[in-house]
Design an enzyme around this catalytic site. Structure first.
Site, PDB file in Angstrom:
ATOM      1  N   THR A  37     -24.647  19.377  12.317  1.00 43.16           N
ATOM      2  CA  THR A  37     -23.880  18.168  12.013  1.00 43.16           C
ATOM      3  C   THR A  37     -24.319  17.559  10.689  1.00 43.16           C
ATOM      4  O   THR A  37     -23.491  17.114   9.886  1.00 43.16           O
ATOM      5  CB  THR A  37     -24.055  17.138  13.148  1.00 43.16           C
ATOM      6  OG1 THR A  37     -23.603  17.730  14.382  1.00 43.16           O
ATOM      7  CG2 THR A  37     -23.243  15.888  12.879  1.00 43.16           C
ATOM      8  N   GLY A  93     -23.891  25.682  19.034  1.00 46.50           N
ATOM      9  CA  GLY A  93     -24.676  26.913  18.966  1.00 46.50           C
ATOM     10  C   GLY A  93     -24.879  27.531  20.339  1.00 46.50           C
ATOM     11  O   GLY A  93     -24.576  26.939  21.375  1.00 46.50           O
ATOM     12  N   GLU A 148     -26.359  28.358  23.698  1.00 40.48           N
ATOM     13  CA  GLU A 148     -27.159  27.470  24.542  1.00 40.48           C
ATOM     14  C   GLU A 148     -27.722  28.220  25.743  1.00 40.48           C
ATOM     15  O   GLU A 148     -26.990  28.923  26.450  1.00 40.48           O
ATOM     16  CB  GLU A 148     -26.326  26.280  25.042  1.00 40.48           C
ATOM     17  CG  GLU A 148     -25.990  25.295  23.958  1.00 40.48           C
ATOM     18  CD  GLU A 148     -25.358  24.016  24.485  1.00 40.48           C
ATOM     19  OE1 GLU A 148     -25.246  23.056  23.711  1.00 40.48           O
ATOM     20  OE2 GLU A 148     -24.961  23.981  25.683  1.00 40.48           O
ATOM     21  N   SER A 171     -26.682  15.542  19.868  1.00 40.10           N
ATOM     22  CA  SER A 171     -26.086  16.857  20.074  1.00 40.10           C
ATOM     23  C   SER A 171     -24.560  16.753  20.165  1.00 40.10           C
ATOM     24  O   SER A 171     -24.023  15.921  20.898  1.00 40.10           O
ATOM     25  CB  SER A 171     -26.632  17.476  21.371  1.00 40.10           C
ATOM     26  OG  SER A 171     -26.023  18.710  21.625  1.00 40.10           O
ATOM     27  N   SER A 172     -23.860  17.594  19.396  1.00 39.66           N
ATOM     28  CA  SER A 172     -22.393  17.631  19.470  1.00 39.66           C
ATOM     29  C   SER A 172     -22.003  18.304  20.778  1.00 39.66           C
ATOM     30  O   SER A 172     -22.336  19.461  21.011  1.00 39.66           O
ATOM     31  CB  SER A 172     -21.819  18.421  18.294  1.00 39.66           C
ATOM     32  OG  SER A 172     -22.145  17.813  17.073  1.00 39.66           O
ATOM     33  N   SER A 228     -28.447  23.854  19.189  1.00 41.12           N
ATOM     34  CA  SER A 228     -28.413  22.398  19.247  1.00 41.12           C
ATOM     35  C   SER A 228     -29.711  21.853  18.653  1.00 41.12           C
ATOM     36  O   SER A 228     -30.798  22.240  19.053  1.00 41.12           O
ATOM     37  CB  SER A 228     -28.268  21.943  20.705  1.00 41.12           C
ATOM     38  OG  SER A 228     -28.276  20.543  20.779  1.00 41.12           O
ATOM     39  N   GLY A 229     -29.572  20.949  17.676  1.00 42.64           N
ATOM     40  CA  GLY A 229     -30.742  20.382  17.023  1.00 42.64           C
ATOM     41  C   GLY A 229     -31.162  21.107  15.772  1.00 42.64           C
ATOM     42  O   GLY A 229     -32.165  20.762  15.150  1.00 42.64           O
TER      43      GLY A 229
END
Length: 992
Positions: A111, A370, A372, A159-160, A106-107
């Site tokens: 996206t 991703g 986590e 974040s998705s 994430s990050g």
């Protein structure tokens, strides 16, 4: 790769396959070297590694897109456009299906990578009317899905919180003709709960902060996120990096493009549902204390405070406690939002659906969450990390399969590659009847008091000896210290993750009492379906890395990146890709590049390309163990062999170029020099003659003009002659031209008018007066009667209050209205009593009693002859303008007004004390109606008042942190205004 060879000595290696050493240290060193120069993309063969720079880079413009269109994958530096274009070109050439898998933490920029690919296809694909429609809808689906499916987390402000797979459909001409989206595991628990420092889904804040006033009013919402329980649990509703108002405009526009509306009522209903509160009756049962959502109150009460139990043909309502009611409320909110998101994806798919039945090829785009690892990992992280296990398994399978197929096709012996096979972890999670998901489903459906802890006990019984599973009970003494009793730990391929079982059963049940769903099993089935979809396509990979946790540009956290390189399997992929041979190229390509290195192949090789390559490498001195000859390609084992060949090529290229240039330049230079010399001589002769004649004429003319000008200047004050007339005409014309270009723009501009020369002073003054009169006339003619009336009132207000009352400047820009209370708002009985008098103006006021100063809301009506104080249907006081001997207001920012009334009889009412929010408008209207312009006094300090004949009091004024009006201990009316920041500082300083 050819581009990588050329640039290898400048900034690292552009393709990791060409590293001399395939070690973690060499990998990270090369990545860091390129990142330091803003080169965020590096290849591993055809896999693209992307490092998030956390800043804008000028590498995504139209020029860059044009540069990469239709170019061989390895000819230019690594770029996401190169991967997107080669996937597209390969699809067109081979007419088969492809997918691009984008993965990372994430990050890490997944996206954004997905957006860049969509934007590239939007520009590079052939343009048609249909394409423009499909393209717009594909691009516009991104901000919509981000608004409804993304949220701020501790690691990423965007974040998705769901997985997305999009198929872009192309026809045989390469036109984009349709699309389809699959979504996975929306994190619905975020709707009702957010951790500290996190937010709910973006759409809630966009609606509340950016929605139009009439829309918010229609939905019963207020423009303040703090009013809604579901938006404030993370205590960061406002984030500096997120502009909810601008994002609202983008999302609303996108929804219109993809023909979707009427969603905001549902979003608002979730917010209202979060504010539903419950009371408790005498038996401890929950009671609903407010009615929302626009549904039947009884149905809502029954749904949220009772559980419906069906026994044969009877239904029994079992009352909830408050905790159970809150639980049901939150379950309903999540269900509403989850169904809305599913419906939204379905509508987007309908809008992009391709109706043409002819065969299409697709490029899939998988933007998946991703791996986590948080401080507390729950059911969502378990599913997300399981997804990453499956994708890693697929990744290794497809990579190995592709490499093996190439080696077999080229008749090269395959050398097995050692890698971690994570099938054991996938089986641990998904195996039928024995895996964690199966045990979770069984526990959810088991009769009796099943809890998260009984689920944990079942796990311990079933897989107590599994090498990748451990709990507090199963752990050794040292490990037990790092585990809570409600935790279990899985050893994933990417590392250890500890999961807290609290909430696993509820989330797997989806929190709906009457609608039990095995969520994890559905997710498992979706992943299997996704795996089948991907296995049927050619794979392309983008691996996104976070450069640091603080999202700062220029920071390269080696430990963090080393961890991501490990769990993304990049070293395994590199070892598989190398598989003994670092470089492989078709004979034609290899021969075309390196043929200058051998006399037998330069400048042309007339035989079979494979034979030419064999002659070439023999000439270069390749040892037998350094290369292999396949059916269509040459395979070179070590990068150093290729580098030596490339260095020889660079040297040879320069030598050849130098020789060719020298010969050609010498031949051309001699002939060119001779012709140029002859031509230059002729041209110079003619040109010099022409220029000399022109210069002579120009100088003669200039001397004549200058002499005439000087003479005119010297005789400007004498009798009129030809010389000074022309000079003065020049002066007048010059002044008038300058004046024309610099005329004043407004009547108030008194400084712009140009200073005239002495000869034009009188003319200039006449023109100035005429021009200002013209501007005044235009302005006056442009005034409407209403505007003129406003200005007249504002002039009266200015003469009374300007420079006297502190709040006057703020009132200047506010227009005066005809009245503040319509006749419909005045009681009919009052209207009948004053029907003989014409109502001129009315306004709501607060009247303070003469005894005790209690505030009373009243209506104040001004007629032609008197002012009336009205309480509902009663006329409380009639003040004739003739008996109004004066009006006092303070010089401060308050709205206190005192009517000083002639009071001769002790029984008569004394001065009238009121507070009015529209003080300037009210008093200006009063002075005009009653002709009392000189009666208003702006008082500094206290205002004396006569309560009745012979009895006096006063209105005192002070400053404080909050405005208030009350009766002071001395019997006076105390008016406290809000103090300024400077006054508040001095008050606090004095208190200290």
């Amino acid at each position: 790769m050819e581009g990588a060879l050329t640039a290898r000595d400048r900034v690292g290696i552009q393709d990791f396959v060409l590293l001399d050493e395939t070690t973690d240290a060499a990998f990270l060193s090369n990545l860091k070297k390129r990142f330091s120069k803003d080169l965020i993309y590096t290849y591993i063969g055809t896999l693209l590694v992307s490092v998030n720079p956390y800043k804008e880079l000028d590498i995504y413009n139209k020029k860059q897109m044009d540069l990469y269109m239709g170019v061989n994958f390895f000819e230019l530096p690594p770029h996401i456009y190169a991967l997107a274009d080669n996937a597209y070109q390969t699809m067109l050439t081979e007419f088969n299906n492809h997918f691009i898998l984008i993965s990372g933490e994430s990050g890490a920029g997944k996206t954004e990578a997905s957006k860049k690919i969509l934007q590239y296809y939007a520009v590079s694909c052939p343009s048609t009317t249909l394409l423009n429609t499909v393209r717009d809808k594909m691009l516009m689906s991104n901000p919509v899905l981000e608004a409804f499916g993304n949220a701020k987390t501790l690691k990423n402000d965007n974040s998705s919180r769901f997985g997305k797979y999009m198929d872009i459909e192309f026809d045989s001409q390469g036109d984009a003709v349709g699309g389809h989206i699959l979504n996975y595991l929306l994190e619905k628990s975020r709707v009702v709960h957010q951790n500290h420092g996190e937010r709910n889904f973006h759409i809630f804040y966009q609606l509340v902060e950016g929605g139009e006033d009439n829309l918010l009013h229609q939905l019963g919402l207020e423009r303040d996120s703090q009013h809604y329980n579901y938006l404030t649990q993370g205590e960061c509703a406002i984030v500096s990096s997120i502009n909810d108002r601008n994002d609202w405009k983008t999302v609303k526009n996108a929804l219109q493009i993809i023909n979707i509306d009427h969603l905001f009522g549902i979003i608002a209903s979730v917010l209202h549902l979060g504010n539903v509160q419950f009371d408790s009756d005498s038996k401890g049962h929950a009671l609903l204390n407010n009615n929302l959502l626009g549904v039947d109150a009884r149905s809502l009460q029954e749904s949220l405070t009772f559980r419906k139990i069906e026994a044969r043909q009877d239904q029994v309502l079992s009352p909830f406690t408050i905790d159970h009611a809150i639980y049901a409320r939150d379950a309903l909110a999540k269900a509403i939002y989850g169904q809305t998101f599913t419906w939204l994806v379905s509508r987007i798919n309908e809008s992009m659906e391709n109706k043409d039945p002819s065969r299409k090829t697709v490029i899939g785009l998988l933007d998946i969450y991703g791996f986590e690892v948080f401080y507390v990992n729950s059911f969502e992280q378990f599913c997300i990390n399981y997804c990453n296990e499956k994708l890693q398994q697929l990744f290794i399978q497809l990579t190995l399969k592709a490499e093996q197929e190439e080696y077999e096709a080229e008749d090269i012996e395959w050398e097995p590659v050692q890698f971690f096979n994570n099938k054991i972890i996938c089986d641990l999670v998904e195996e039928k009847h024995r895996g964690i998901i199966s045990i979770l489903d069984e526990e959810c459906l088991r009769p009796g008091d099943a809890t998260d802890l009984t689920f944990l006990e079942r796990l311990e019984d079933k897989m107590g000896n599994h090498p990748h599973f451990v709990t507090h009970k199963l752990a050794d003494k040292m490990t037990r210290k790092t585990l809570e009793r409600g935790d279990f730990r899985l050893l994933h391929y990417a590392g250890e993750v500890t999961y807290c079982v609290v909430g696993f059963l509820d989330k797997n049940n989806d929190l709906l009492y009457r609608n039990i769903k095995d969520v994890a099993t559905q997710f498992k089935s979706s992943l299997l379906k996704l795996t089948e979809i991907l296995m049927a396509k050619e794979a392309w990979y983008i691996r996104c890395l976070k450069s640091n946790e603080s999202k700062q540009p220029g920071q390269f956290d080696e430990a963090l990146i080393r961890h991501q390189v490990k769990y993304l399997g990049l070293m395994e992929h590199l070892r598989v890709r190398r598989a003994g041979f670092a470089y492989r190229r078709k004979y034609e390509v290899f021969l075309k590049r390196y043929k200058p290195l051998c006399p037998a192949t330069w400048p042309h090789w007339n035989g079979v390309p494979a034979d030419g390559v064999e002659v070439l490498v023999q000439h270069l001195g390749y040892f037998p163990n350094e290369y292999k000859m396949g059916r269509t390609k040459i395979f070179i084992r070590h990068p150093r062999t290729l580098y030596a060949t490339e260095d020889a090529y660079e040297k040879c290229k320069h030598e050849l170029a130098t020789k060719l240039q020298a010969k050609y330049k010498g031949y051309r230079a001699k002939g060119e020099f001779k012709k140029q010399k002859e031509a230059a001589t002729k041209i110079e002769t003619c040109w010099r003659g022409v220029q000399a004649r022109k210069e002579k004429e120009r100088r003669a003319w200039a001397v004549k003009v200058i002499k005439k000008f000087i003479k005119g200047y010297m005789t400007r004050g004498q009798a009129k002659t030809t010389d000074n007339s022309e000079y003065l005409a020049f002066v007048r014309q010059n002044y008038m031209n300058r004046l024309k270009e610099n005329l004043p723009k407004t009547v108030l501009d008194k400084t712009t008018w140009k200073t005239p020369p002495a000869v034009l002073e009188e003319t200039s003054e006449i023109l100035r007066k005429l021009y200002y009169r013209l501007m005044v006339r235009k302005y006056v003619r442009g005034l409407t009667p209403q505007r003129k009336a406003q200005l007249q009132l504002k002039l009266v207000s200015s003469s009374i209050f300007k420079g006297k009352k502190e709040s006057y400047p703020q009132s200047v820009a506010q227009p005066f209205v005809d009245t503040r209370i319509s006749e419909q708002e005045i009681n009919m009985r009052v209207l009948q009593m004053i029907r003989n008098e014409q109502i001129k103006y009315s306004v709501p006021v607060i009247k303070y009693d003469r005894n005790g100063f209690k505030p009373r809301p009243r209506q104040l009506i001004l007629t032609k002859t008197a002012a009336y104080v009205i309480e509902e249907a009663k006329i409380k006081q009639r003040v004739l303008y003739t008996s109004l001997k004066g009006i006092s207001v303070s010089s401060l920012t308050d709205g206190i007004i005192v009517f000083h009334i002639t009071c001769e009889d002790p029984k008569e009412k004394g001065d009238l004390v009121m507070q009015c929010d529209h003080l300037f408008e009210f008093l200006t209207k009063l002075t005009v109606i009653a002709n009392k312009q000189n009666a208003i006094k702006v008082v500094q300090g206290s205002i004396k008042i006569e309560i009745q004949a012979g009895k006096e009091s006063a209105v005192d004024f002070s400053a404080g942190q909050e405005p208030m009006v009350y009766k002071a201990k001395n019997g006076h009316l105390m008016v406290v205004r809000r103090c300024s920041d400077d006054e508040e500082f001095l008050m606090n300083y004095s208190a200290e």
